[in-house]
Design a protein around this motif. Structure first.
Motif, PDB file in Angstrom:
ATOM      1  N   SER A   1       0.829  -1.208   0.000  1.00 22.79           N
ATOM      2  CA  SER A   1       0.000   0.000   0.000  1.00 22.79           C
ATOM      3  C   SER A   1       0.866   1.261   0.000  1.00 22.79           C
ATOM      4  O   SER A   1       2.041   1.225   0.354  1.00 22.79           O
ATOM      5  N   ASP A   2       0.271   2.364  -0.378  1.00 22.50           N
ATOM      6  CA  ASP A   2       0.928   3.672  -0.423  1.00 22.50           C
ATOM      7  C   ASP A   2       2.167   3.684  -1.316  1.00 22.50           C
ATOM      8  O   ASP A   2       3.158   4.345  -1.013  1.00 22.50           O
ATOM      9  N   GLU A   3       2.113   2.963  -2.424  1.00 22.46           N
ATOM     10  CA  GLU A   3       3.264   2.872  -3.321  1.00 22.46           C
ATOM     11  C   GLU A   3       3.556   4.226  -3.980  1.00 22.46           C
ATOM     12  O   GLU A   3       2.655   4.931  -4.403  1.00 22.46           O
ATOM     13  N   VAL A   4       4.856   4.548  -4.056  1.00 23.64           N
ATOM     14  CA  VAL A   4       5.310   5.823  -4.596  1.00 23.64           C
ATOM     15  C   VAL A   4       6.492   5.577  -5.532  1.00 23.64           C
ATOM     16  O   VAL A   4       7.403   4.805  -5.203  1.00 23.64           O
ATOM     17  N   LEU A   5       6.494   6.227  -6.685  1.00 25.56           N
ATOM     18  CA  LEU A   5       7.644   6.183  -7.590  1.00 25.56           C
ATOM     19  C   LEU A   5       8.774   6.975  -6.957  1.00 25.56           C
ATOM     20  O   LEU A   5       8.598   8.130  -6.570  1.00 25.56           O
ATOM     21  N   VAL A   6       9.961   6.347  -6.827  1.00 22.87           N
ATOM     22  CA  VAL A   6      11.089   7.036  -6.198  1.00 22.87           C
ATOM     23  C   VAL A   6      12.292   7.207  -7.124  1.00 22.87           C
ATOM     24  O   VAL A   6      13.126   8.072  -6.903  1.00 22.87           O
ATOM     25  N   ALA A   7      12.404   6.377  -8.164  1.00 24.15           N
ATOM     26  CA  ALA A   7      13.533   6.493  -9.088  1.00 24.15           C
ATOM     27  C   ALA A   7      13.158   5.934 -10.447  1.00 24.15           C
ATOM     28  O   ALA A   7      12.312   5.044 -10.557  1.00 24.15           O
ATOM     29  N   ILE A   8      13.829   6.452 -11.462  1.00 19.15           N
ATOM     30  CA  ILE A   8      13.532   6.050 -12.837  1.00 19.15           C
ATOM     31  C   ILE A   8      14.803   6.186 -13.666  1.00 19.15           C
ATOM     32  O   ILE A   8      15.672   6.991 -13.354  1.00 19.15           O
ATOM     33  N   ARG A   9      14.890   5.393 -14.696  1.00 12.27           N
ATOM     34  CA  ARG A   9      15.946   5.570 -15.692  1.00 12.27           C
ATOM     35  C   ARG A   9      15.379   5.102 -17.019  1.00 12.27           C
ATOM     36  O   ARG A   9      15.092   3.931 -17.203  1.00 12.27           O
ATOM     37  N   LYS A  10      15.168   6.045 -17.926  1.00 11.61           N
ATOM     38  CA  LYS A  10      14.544   5.745 -19.209  1.00 11.61           C
ATOM     39  C   LYS A  10      15.553   5.404 -20.292  1.00 11.61           C
ATOM     40  O   LYS A  10      15.214   4.736 -21.250  1.00 11.61           O
ATOM     41  N   ASP A  11      16.747   5.873 -20.165  1.00  8.15           N
ATOM     42  CA  ASP A  11      17.720   5.803 -21.254  1.00  8.15           C
ATOM     43  C   ASP A  11      19.031   5.146 -20.828  1.00  8.15           C
ATOM     44  O   ASP A  11      20.086   5.746 -20.946  1.00  8.15           O
ATOM     45  N   ILE A  12      18.964   3.938 -20.364  1.00  6.86           N
ATOM     46  CA  ILE A  12      20.180   3.255 -19.920  1.00  6.86           C
ATOM     47  C   ILE A  12      21.039   2.927 -21.148  1.00  6.86           C
ATOM     48  O   ILE A  12      20.565   2.311 -22.103  1.00  6.86           O
ATOM     49  N   THR A  13      22.271   3.356 -21.110  1.00  3.34           N
ATOM     50  CA  THR A  13      23.211   3.116 -22.205  1.00  3.34           C
ATOM     51  C   THR A  13      23.527   1.631 -22.298  1.00  3.34           C
ATOM     52  O   THR A  13      23.692   0.960 -21.279  1.00  3.34           O
ATOM     53  N   ALA A  14      23.657   1.120 -23.510  1.00  4.69           N
ATOM     54  CA  ALA A  14      23.855  -0.313 -23.735  1.00  4.69           C
ATOM     55  C   ALA A  14      25.098  -0.871 -23.057  1.00  4.69           C
ATOM     56  O   ALA A  14      25.121  -2.028 -22.654  1.00  4.69           O
ATOM     57  N   ASN A  15      26.143  -0.093 -22.882  1.00  3.50           N
ATOM     58  CA  ASN A  15      27.389  -0.582 -22.271  1.00  3.50           C
ATOM     59  C   ASN A  15      27.716   0.155 -20.981  1.00  3.50           C
ATOM     60  O   ASN A  15      28.869   0.484 -20.723  1.00  3.50           O
ATOM     61  N   VAL A  16      26.716   0.393 -20.157  1.00  2.77           N
ATOM     62  CA  VAL A  16      26.897   1.188 -18.935  1.00  2.77           C
ATOM     63  C   VAL A  16      27.773   0.479 -17.893  1.00  2.77           C
ATOM     64  O   VAL A  16      28.388   1.115 -17.067  1.00  2.77           O
TER      65      VAL A  16
ATOM     66  N   ASN B   1      28.409  -2.371 -14.645  1.00  2.00           N
ATOM     67  CA  ASN B   1      27.712  -3.068 -13.560  1.00  2.00           C
ATOM     68  C   ASN B   1      27.100  -2.144 -12.507  1.00  2.00           C
ATOM     69  O   ASN B   1      26.665  -2.599 -11.454  1.00  2.00           O
ATOM     70  N   SER B   2      27.050  -0.845 -12.773  1.00  2.00           N
ATOM     71  CA  SER B   2      26.493   0.098 -11.811  1.00  2.00           C
ATOM     72  C   SER B   2      25.901   1.293 -12.555  1.00  2.00           C
ATOM     73  O   SER B   2      26.470   1.753 -13.550  1.00  2.00           O
ATOM     74  N   VAL B   3      24.783   1.804 -12.077  1.00  2.00           N
ATOM     75  CA  VAL B   3      24.165   2.975 -12.696  1.00  2.00           C
ATOM     76  C   VAL B   3      23.456   3.798 -11.621  1.00  2.00           C
ATOM     77  O   VAL B   3      22.839   3.253 -10.710  1.00  2.00           O
ATOM     78  N   VAL B   4      23.608   5.102 -11.731  1.00  2.00           N
ATOM     79  CA  VAL B   4      22.893   6.030 -10.855  1.00  2.00           C
ATOM     80  C   VAL B   4      21.551   6.315 -11.503  1.00  2.00           C
ATOM     81  O   VAL B   4      21.470   6.561 -12.707  1.00  2.00           O
ATOM     82  N   LEU B   5      20.512   6.276 -10.705  1.00  2.00           N
ATOM     83  CA  LEU B   5      19.156   6.472 -11.214  1.00  2.00           C
ATOM     84  C   LEU B   5      18.708   7.914 -10.992  1.00  2.00           C
ATOM     85  O   LEU B   5      19.204   8.599 -10.096  1.00  2.00           O
ATOM     86  N   ASP B   6      17.764   8.345 -11.805  1.00  3.33           N
ATOM     87  CA  ASP B   6      17.158   9.667 -11.633  1.00  3.33           C
ATOM     88  C   ASP B   6      16.100   9.542 -10.545  1.00  3.33           C
ATOM     89  O   ASP B   6      15.232   8.669 -10.621  1.00  3.33           O
ATOM     90  N   ILE B   7      16.175  10.419  -9.541  1.00  2.00           N
ATOM     91  CA  ILE B   7      15.241  10.314  -8.420  1.00  2.00           C
ATOM     92  C   ILE B   7      13.974  11.123  -8.678  1.00  2.00           C
ATOM     93  O   ILE B   7      13.965  12.071  -9.447  1.00  2.00           O
ATOM     94  N   ASP B   8      12.925  10.704  -8.024  1.00  2.00           N
ATOM     95  CA  ASP B   8      11.676  11.453  -7.988  1.00  2.00           C
ATOM     96  C   ASP B   8      11.421  11.754  -6.516  1.00  2.00           C
ATOM     97  O   ASP B   8      10.982  10.883  -5.767  1.00  2.00           O
TER      98      ASP B   8
END
Length: 176
Positions: free
Chosen positions: A107-122, A124-131
Protein backbone atom coordinates in the motif's frame (compact mmCIF):
# COMPACT_ATOMS: atom_id res chain seq x y z
CA UNK A 1 40.82 1.45 21.94
CA UNK A 2 38.51 0.99 18.95
CA UNK A 3 36.16 -1.22 21.00
CA UNK A 4 35.82 1.54 23.58
CA UNK A 5 34.83 4.11 20.95
CA UNK A 6 32.38 1.70 19.34
CA UNK A 7 30.77 1.00 22.70
CA UNK A 8 30.29 4.71 23.39
CA UNK A 9 28.90 5.28 19.92
CA UNK A 10 26.27 2.57 20.37
CA UNK A 11 25.53 3.77 23.91
CA UNK A 12 24.90 7.27 22.56
CA UNK A 13 22.64 5.87 19.84
CA UNK A 14 20.55 3.96 22.37
CA UNK A 15 20.52 6.82 24.88
CA UNK A 16 19.55 9.51 22.43
CA UNK A 17 17.54 7.28 20.10
CA UNK A 18 14.39 9.19 20.85
CA UNK A 19 15.93 12.49 19.77
CA UNK A 20 14.53 13.71 16.44
CA UNK A 21 17.87 15.14 15.33
CA UNK A 22 19.66 11.83 15.90
CA UNK A 23 16.90 9.89 14.16
CA UNK A 24 17.12 12.18 11.13
CA UNK A 25 20.92 11.77 11.02
CA UNK A 26 20.64 7.99 11.32
CA UNK A 27 17.97 7.70 8.61
CA UNK A 28 19.94 10.01 6.32
CA UNK A 29 23.16 8.04 6.85
CA UNK A 30 22.05 4.48 6.13
CA UNK A 31 20.33 3.80 2.79
CA UNK A 32 17.50 1.38 2.20
CA UNK A 33 18.79 -1.58 0.22
CA UNK A 34 17.03 -4.42 -1.54
CA UNK A 35 18.11 -7.28 -3.76
CA UNK A 36 15.99 -7.69 -6.87
CA UNK A 37 16.12 -10.73 -9.16
CA UNK A 38 15.70 -10.74 -12.92
CA UNK A 39 14.86 -14.34 -13.87
CA UNK A 40 16.54 -15.94 -16.88
CA UNK A 41 13.05 -16.54 -18.25
CA UNK A 42 12.41 -12.79 -18.69
CA UNK A 43 11.68 -11.85 -22.28
CA UNK A 44 12.88 -8.73 -24.06
CA UNK A 45 10.71 -5.76 -25.07
CA UNK A 46 8.04 -6.54 -22.46
CA UNK A 47 7.71 -4.93 -19.02
CA UNK A 48 8.51 -7.21 -16.07
CA UNK A 49 8.34 -6.72 -12.32
CA UNK A 50 10.75 -7.67 -9.55
CA UNK A 51 9.72 -7.23 -5.90
CA UNK A 52 11.78 -7.40 -2.74
CA UNK A 53 11.74 -6.25 0.86
CA UNK A 54 14.16 -3.52 1.84
CA UNK A 55 15.39 -2.26 5.13
CA UNK A 56 17.99 0.06 6.48
CA UNK A 57 20.98 -0.95 8.61
CA UNK A 58 19.91 1.37 11.43
CA UNK A 59 16.64 -0.56 11.84
CA UNK A 60 18.59 -3.48 13.28
CA UNK A 61 19.21 -1.46 16.45
CA UNK A 62 15.58 -0.94 17.39
CA UNK A 63 13.32 -3.43 19.09
CA UNK A 64 10.48 -3.17 16.57
CA UNK A 65 12.44 -2.16 13.45
CA UNK A 66 10.95 1.33 13.55
CA UNK A 67 13.15 4.23 14.52
CA UNK A 68 11.53 6.98 12.45
CA UNK A 69 8.92 8.24 14.90
CA UNK A 70 10.44 11.67 15.22
CA UNK A 71 11.37 12.53 11.66
CA UNK A 72 9.41 14.16 8.87
CA UNK A 73 9.77 15.48 5.34
CA UNK A 74 11.43 12.24 4.27
CA UNK A 75 12.46 12.19 0.61
CA UNK A 76 14.73 10.23 -1.69
CA UNK A 77 18.05 12.02 -2.25
CA UNK A 78 19.88 9.41 -4.35
CA UNK A 79 19.34 6.03 -5.95
CA UNK A 80 21.82 3.53 -7.35
CA UNK A 81 21.53 0.12 -8.99
CA UNK A 82 24.43 -2.31 -9.14
CA UNK A 83 25.06 -5.92 -10.15
CA UNK A 84 25.38 -8.34 -7.30
CA UNK A 85 25.33 -11.80 -8.91
CA UNK A 86 26.97 -12.03 -11.34
CA UNK A 87 28.96 -9.01 -10.19
CA UNK A 88 29.99 -8.13 -13.73
CA UNK A 89 26.47 -8.17 -15.21
CA UNK A 90 26.03 -5.25 -17.63
CA UNK A 91 23.05 -3.20 -16.45
CA UNK A 92 22.97 -1.88 -20.02
CA UNK A 93 21.07 -5.08 -20.84
CA UNK A 94 18.12 -3.29 -19.24
CA UNK A 95 16.65 -0.62 -21.52
CA UNK A 96 14.59 1.23 -18.89
CA UNK A 97 13.34 0.83 -15.33
CA UNK A 98 11.26 2.37 -12.57
CA UNK A 99 11.69 1.85 -8.83
CA UNK A 100 8.73 2.12 -6.45
CA UNK A 101 8.72 2.13 -2.64
CA UNK A 102 5.70 1.06 -0.56
CA UNK A 103 4.69 -0.26 2.82
CA UNK A 104 5.38 -3.98 3.26
CA UNK A 105 1.83 -4.88 2.20
CA UNK A 106 2.22 -2.89 -1.05
CA UNK A 107 0.00 0.00 0.00
CA UNK A 108 0.93 3.67 -0.42
CA UNK A 109 3.26 2.87 -3.32
CA UNK A 110 5.31 5.82 -4.60
CA UNK A 111 7.64 6.18 -7.59
CA UNK A 112 11.09 7.04 -6.20
CA UNK A 113 13.53 6.49 -9.09
CA UNK A 114 13.53 6.05 -12.84
CA UNK A 115 15.95 5.57 -15.69
CA UNK A 116 14.54 5.75 -19.21
CA UNK A 117 17.72 5.80 -21.25
CA UNK A 118 20.18 3.25 -19.92
CA UNK A 119 23.21 3.12 -22.21
CA UNK A 120 23.85 -0.31 -23.73
CA UNK A 121 27.39 -0.58 -22.27
CA UNK A 122 26.90 1.19 -18.94
CA UNK A 123 28.62 -1.57 -16.92
CA UNK A 124 27.71 -3.07 -13.56
CA UNK A 125 26.49 0.10 -11.81
CA UNK A 126 24.17 2.98 -12.70
CA UNK A 127 22.89 6.03 -10.86
CA UNK A 128 19.16 6.47 -11.21
CA UNK A 129 17.16 9.67 -11.63
CA UNK A 130 15.24 10.31 -8.42
CA UNK A 131 11.68 11.45 -7.99
CA UNK A 132 11.57 13.31 -4.69
CA UNK A 133 8.21 14.97 -5.25
CA UNK A 134 6.57 12.81 -2.55
CA UNK A 135 7.13 12.58 1.18
CA UNK A 136 7.87 9.06 2.42
CA UNK A 137 7.23 9.70 6.13
CA UNK A 138 4.65 6.95 6.66
CA UNK A 139 6.55 4.38 4.59
CA UNK A 140 9.83 4.71 6.50
CA UNK A 141 8.01 4.32 9.82
CA UNK A 142 7.38 0.71 8.84
CA UNK A 143 9.74 -2.07 10.05
CA UNK A 144 10.43 -2.89 6.40
CA UNK A 145 9.40 -1.53 3.04
CA UNK A 146 8.59 -3.11 -0.28
CA UNK A 147 10.63 -2.22 -3.36
CA UNK A 148 9.18 -2.91 -6.77
CA UNK A 149 11.19 -2.57 -9.96
CA UNK A 150 9.43 -2.47 -13.32
CA UNK A 151 11.98 -3.06 -16.07
CA UNK A 152 12.27 -3.56 -19.80
CA UNK A 153 15.09 -5.79 -21.04
CA UNK A 154 17.14 -4.87 -24.08
CA UNK A 155 18.98 -8.18 -24.15
CA UNK A 156 17.95 -11.57 -22.73
CA UNK A 157 19.80 -12.97 -19.73
CA UNK A 158 21.27 -16.49 -19.61
CA UNK A 159 21.01 -16.90 -15.86
CA UNK A 160 19.08 -15.31 -13.01
CA UNK A 161 20.57 -11.90 -12.25
CA UNK A 162 20.56 -10.35 -8.78
CA UNK A 163 20.73 -6.57 -8.58
CA UNK A 164 21.11 -4.40 -5.49
CA UNK A 165 19.22 -1.12 -5.29
CA UNK A 166 20.33 1.49 -2.74
CA UNK A 167 17.95 4.32 -1.88
CA UNK A 168 19.35 7.13 0.25
CA UNK A 169 16.90 9.38 2.02
CA UNK A 170 16.99 12.78 3.63
CA UNK A 171 14.91 13.58 6.69
CA UNK A 172 14.22 16.47 9.04
CA UNK A 173 13.55 16.23 12.78
CA UNK A 174 9.80 16.33 13.41
CA UNK A 175 8.69 19.22 15.55
CA UNK A 176 6.30 18.47 18.34
Amino acid sequence: MMKKHTFFLFAAIFLFGSCGMLQSIMKSTFPYTANLVIPASSSIDQPHTAISTANSFDQDFTKDGNNANRISEVRIISAKLQSKDPSDYNIGNIAALRIYMAKADGSDEVLVAIRKDITANVGNSVVLDIDNSHFLDEIVREPSVRIRMVYLLRKAVNTDVELKVSLSIGAEPRER
